[in-house]
Design a protein around this motif. Structure first.
Motif, PDB file in Angstrom:
ATOM      1  N   UNK A   1     -33.461  45.768  48.512  1.00  0.00           N
ATOM      2  CA  UNK A   1     -33.683  46.454  49.778  1.00  0.00           C
ATOM      3  C   UNK A   1     -34.388  47.774  49.506  1.00  0.00           C
ATOM      4  N   UNK A   2     -35.398  48.067  50.315  1.00  0.00           N
ATOM      5  CA  UNK A   2     -36.218  49.244  50.077  1.00  0.00           C
ATOM      6  C   UNK A   2     -36.340  50.115  51.323  1.00  0.00           C
ATOM      7  N   UNK A   3     -36.487  51.408  51.106  1.00  0.00           N
ATOM      8  CA  UNK A   3     -36.765  52.343  52.186  1.00  0.00           C
ATOM      9  C   UNK A   3     -38.181  52.885  52.011  1.00  0.00           C
ATOM     10  N   UNK A   4     -39.013  52.853  53.065  1.00  0.00           N
ATOM     11  CA  UNK A   4     -40.349  53.454  52.945  1.00  0.00           C
ATOM     12  C   UNK A   4     -40.268  54.900  52.473  1.00  0.00           C
ATOM     13  N   UNK A   5     -41.329  55.333  51.800  1.00  0.00           N
ATOM     14  CA  UNK A   5     -41.364  56.718  51.329  1.00  0.00           C
ATOM     15  C   UNK A   5     -42.242  57.588  52.224  1.00  0.00           C
ATOM     16  N   UNK A   6     -42.934  56.976  53.195  1.00  0.00           N
ATOM     17  CA  UNK A   6     -43.774  57.734  54.129  1.00  0.00           C
ATOM     18  C   UNK A   6     -43.848  56.984  55.436  1.00  0.00           C
ATOM     19  N   UNK A   7     -44.394  57.626  56.441  1.00  0.00           N
ATOM     20  CA  UNK A   7     -44.572  56.959  57.723  1.00  0.00           C
ATOM     21  C   UNK A   7     -46.045  56.979  58.089  1.00  0.00           C
TER      22      UNK A   7
ATOM     23  N   UNK B   1     -42.569  61.432  51.902  1.00  0.00           N
ATOM     24  CA  UNK B   1     -41.448  62.192  52.446  1.00  0.00           C
ATOM     25  C   UNK B   1     -40.091  61.782  51.866  1.00  0.00           C
ATOM     26  N   UNK B   2     -40.088  60.696  51.093  1.00  0.00           N
ATOM     27  CA  UNK B   2     -38.853  60.281  50.403  1.00  0.00           C
ATOM     28  C   UNK B   2     -37.683  60.131  51.376  1.00  0.00           C
ATOM     29  N   UNK B   3     -37.845  59.230  52.353  1.00  0.00           N
ATOM     30  CA  UNK B   3     -36.802  59.037  53.360  1.00  0.00           C
ATOM     31  C   UNK B   3     -35.472  58.579  52.770  1.00  0.00           C
ATOM     32  N   UNK B   4     -35.510  57.967  51.593  1.00  0.00           N
ATOM     33  CA  UNK B   4     -34.263  57.506  50.972  1.00  0.00           C
ATOM     34  C   UNK B   4     -33.327  58.650  50.642  1.00  0.00           C
TER      35      UNK B   4
ATOM     36  N   UNK C   1     -59.254  62.499  51.404  1.00  0.00           N
ATOM     37  CA  UNK C   1     -58.622  61.849  50.257  1.00  0.00           C
ATOM     38  C   UNK C   1     -57.406  62.630  49.781  1.00  0.00           C
ATOM     39  N   UNK C   2     -57.497  63.949  49.812  1.00  0.00           N
ATOM     40  CA  UNK C   2     -56.421  64.794  49.281  1.00  0.00           C
ATOM     41  C   UNK C   2     -55.363  65.153  50.312  1.00  0.00           C
ATOM     42  N   UNK C   3     -55.400  64.497  51.483  1.00  0.00           N
ATOM     43  CA  UNK C   3     -54.380  64.784  52.504  1.00  0.00           C
ATOM     44  C   UNK C   3     -52.977  64.676  51.922  1.00  0.00           C
ATOM     45  N   UNK C   4     -52.776  63.724  51.035  1.00  0.00           N
ATOM     46  CA  UNK C   4     -51.449  63.432  50.479  1.00  0.00           C
ATOM     47  C   UNK C   4     -50.878  64.591  49.677  1.00  0.00           C
ATOM     48  N   UNK C   5     -51.746  65.393  49.091  1.00  0.00           N
ATOM     49  CA  UNK C   5     -51.237  66.478  48.241  1.00  0.00           C
ATOM     50  C   UNK C   5     -51.565  67.865  48.791  1.00  0.00           C
ATOM     51  N   UNK C   6     -52.427  67.938  49.810  1.00  0.00           N
ATOM     52  CA  UNK C   6     -52.835  69.255  50.296  1.00  0.00           C
ATOM     53  C   UNK C   6     -52.562  69.491  51.776  1.00  0.00           C
TER      54      UNK C   6
END
Length: 584
Positions: free
Chosen positions: A44-50, A57-60, A359-364
């Motif tokens: 069973x897995x929990x998404x890490x982003x939406x 966002x590490x919802x877990x 491209x860098x939205x994820x880190x910036x």
């Protein structure tokens, strides 16, 4: 939909029960049942982003007390990664898993529970079985005491608002759920049933919204030629200070300030947000970059095209208000000038190309720091500006027969409806070239992948406009910093502008300015009265508890304040382009 390993079809039946026994402590309790198992183990897995919010966002991190049972007996659920639990299901047909989710982050993309409401941002609530993302599920909701309503785009089971169904996890994770006592009103627009759930009160005028929101919806539907939904839900969270929005396939979540509706600025700001998020039901939810679907819920999904997905939507959010007759031509041009000023006054616009910003939205983008203003640019703001340039170019080149609307409609029909997939960067470029009738290699090299100064007058000139800088003749000195109130009359430095006086001479973010040339600073706007460019001043600051004097040589304030104004004697073609652009 293209099948990926994570989307491989499973055979199990999946259901959830959501309760709120400790709503006052901000918990949602989830019971997940998976039956029809024919495998040795279940992960069973929990998404890490939406989707729509490009940050891991590490919802877990919000899950606790996870337990599993089979045939009434406890079985081991071993956590094997940050977001994965493994259960031995050898010889087991049905497993029930219970866990609690802590939900106390106020935003449009995260879950929030208290005694007044339960907002379930579903990607952070529901675990999914590995390799079963295409599997349907049933969700049963038991509301907290006194709650009476559920608002969501998910379909009801047998008309029961507290029992919902989802055909797969992409739909489930794209369908937030509001449970509580929200004020709900509805209207029809573009052949679709719309429901608006107002949460948290506010001074909104329902009758006025029921007139203006359909205008926006009809104008946006006209861009794409159809409205693909049967029904659509707006979930609006009204708070003391609220903002932002997150798009979904058949719904959206909006943040608003509950007492701002009574002012024209506040009301039009809300309508602009409605226009932005609703436009996304086409642009990004259906017409989308090829990497954004099927989603990988465990890793970043990189694209260089958020300047189209978000920037073009930011452009249309204001243009639609004009085309719908809500905004005047003057207010629309002022809004576009605001976007231009945002881009041109940001030092990072000379550092980060637009495609790289995507491209860098994820880190910036979602992790700004004190230096972000100097190192990056928003794909929203610059993307909106680029959309304006392309729109004007297409209108001009086609003698006002076509516009950016035609590109968007063509891409929607070609890639979402016919090819049933996302687009590549090259394919969207080809569409721009198809409708503008010219090669855009140089345009892309300068404005998308490069850092060239934008020739605003060239493109605005197509419609008989130009930009003028209200600050052109201002010759004032500046420290090149932004501040806010600190302790007492002190000013706390929040930003040091690249290349400015403070940058060169060593003022730091978090310095607390106490004096300039020995005089206390009560107002930064008047602190340099009587000073000239090139003058040297002594800035006294407290840094990490230590008082120090910093000599600074004042430099010219290079901020711009552009306005879009009419050129003298616009010709017939310019007026024709203007009429098409502004729908005059």
């Amino acid at each position: 939909m293209k099948i990926t390993p994570g989307h491989a079809a499973g055979t199990a039946k999946i259901s959830y029960k959501v309760t709120f026994p400790e709503a006052q402590a901000h918990y949602a309790d989830v019971e997940m049942t998976v039956s029809g198992l024919k495998q040795a183990d279940l992960e069973l897995k929990m998404p890490v982003w939406t989707p729509g919010s490009y940050l891991i966002r590490e919802f877990a991190k919000n899950i606790e007390s996870l337990t599993a049972t089979a045939d009434g007996k406890a079985i081991n659920a071993l956590k094997v990664s940050k977001n994965t639990w493994k259960i031995n299901t050898s010889g087991v047909n049905t497993v029930t898993v219970k866990y609690k989710v802590y939900a106390f982050e106020v935003s449009v993309r995260t879950s929030f529970v208290d005694v007044s409401e339960g907002f379930l941002s579903t990607s952070g609530i529901f675990l999914y079985p590995k390799n079963m993302l295409d599997q349907p599920s049933i969700i049963n909701i038991t509301p907290y005491k006194g709650w009476s309503k559920v608002s969501t785009s998910l379909e009801k089971v047998n008309g029961d608002p507290f029992t919902l169904q989802s055909p797969n996890y992409d739909i489930l994770y794209d369908s937030p759920i509001e449970v509580g006592n929200q004020d709900v009103f509805s209207f029809d627009a573009a052949g679709v049933k719309y429901e608006v759930a107002m949460c948290g009160g506010g001074n909104y005028d329902k009758e006025r919204l029921k007139k203006d929101m359909p205008k926006i919806i009809e104008a946006e539907t006209a861009v794409f030629g159809e409205n693909p939904n049967k029904h659509y839900t707006f979930i609006v969270h009204n708070r003391q200070r609220g903002g932002g929005g997150l798009e979904h396939l058949s719904s959206t979540v909006l943040g608003a300030s509950r007492d701002a509706y009574s002012s024209e600025r506040g009301y039009n700001g809300f309508l602009s947000l409605v226009a932005h998020e609703h436009f996304h039901l086409w642009n990004v939810k259906r017409l989308r970059p090829i990497v954004l679907g099927p989603f990988d819920y465990e890793n970043e999904n990189y694209t260089t095209d958020l300047w189209i997905a978000e920037g073009f939507t930011a452009y249309y959010q204001n243009l639609i208000l004009r085309h719908a007759g809500i905004a005047t031509p003057e207010s629309y041009l002022a809004a576009m000038a605001g976007d231009i000023n945002t881009v041109e006054n940001q030092p990072g616009a000379k550092i980060q190309p637009l495609a790289e910003a995507s491209f860098d939205a994820w880190i910036k983008s979602y992790r700004p720091n004190e230096n972000s203003y100097n190192t990056g640019i928003s794909y929203y703001d610059k993307g909106a500006v680029i959309a304006m340039l392309l729109d004007l170019q297409i209108i001009n080149n086609t003698n006002a027969k076509q516009s950016l609307d035609d590109v968007m409609r063509y891409m929607y029909n070609t890639y979402y409806k016919q090819k049933k997939r996302g687009y590549t960067d090259a394919e969207f470029k080809q569409a721009f070239e198809k409708f503008s009738g010219q090669n855009l290699d140089e345009f892309y090299a300068k404005y998308i992948n490069g850092l060239a100064d934008i020739d605003y007058d060239k493109y605005l000139g197509y419609a008989g406009y130009k930009i003028t800088n209200a600050f052109a003749n201002v010759n004032e000195p500046t420290l090149g910093i932004y501040t806010r109130n600190g302790n007492g009359d002190n000013k706390l430095v929040t930003t040091v502008l690249r290349g400015g006086a403070g940058w060169i001479d060593g003022i730091n973010v978090n310095d607390e300015i106490t004096a300039i040339n020995g005089a206390p600073v009560s107002d930064m706007n008047t602190a340099l009265n009587g000073k000239k460019i090139g003058d040297k001043v002594t800035v006294t600051v407290i840094r990490d508890g230590i008082t120090m004097d910093i000599p600074v040589t004042l430099l010219k304030n290079n901020r711009v304040n552009y306005k879009i104004e009419e050129v003298a004697n616009p010709d017939e073609k310019q007026l024709t382009v203007r009429k098409k652009w502004l729908k005059l």
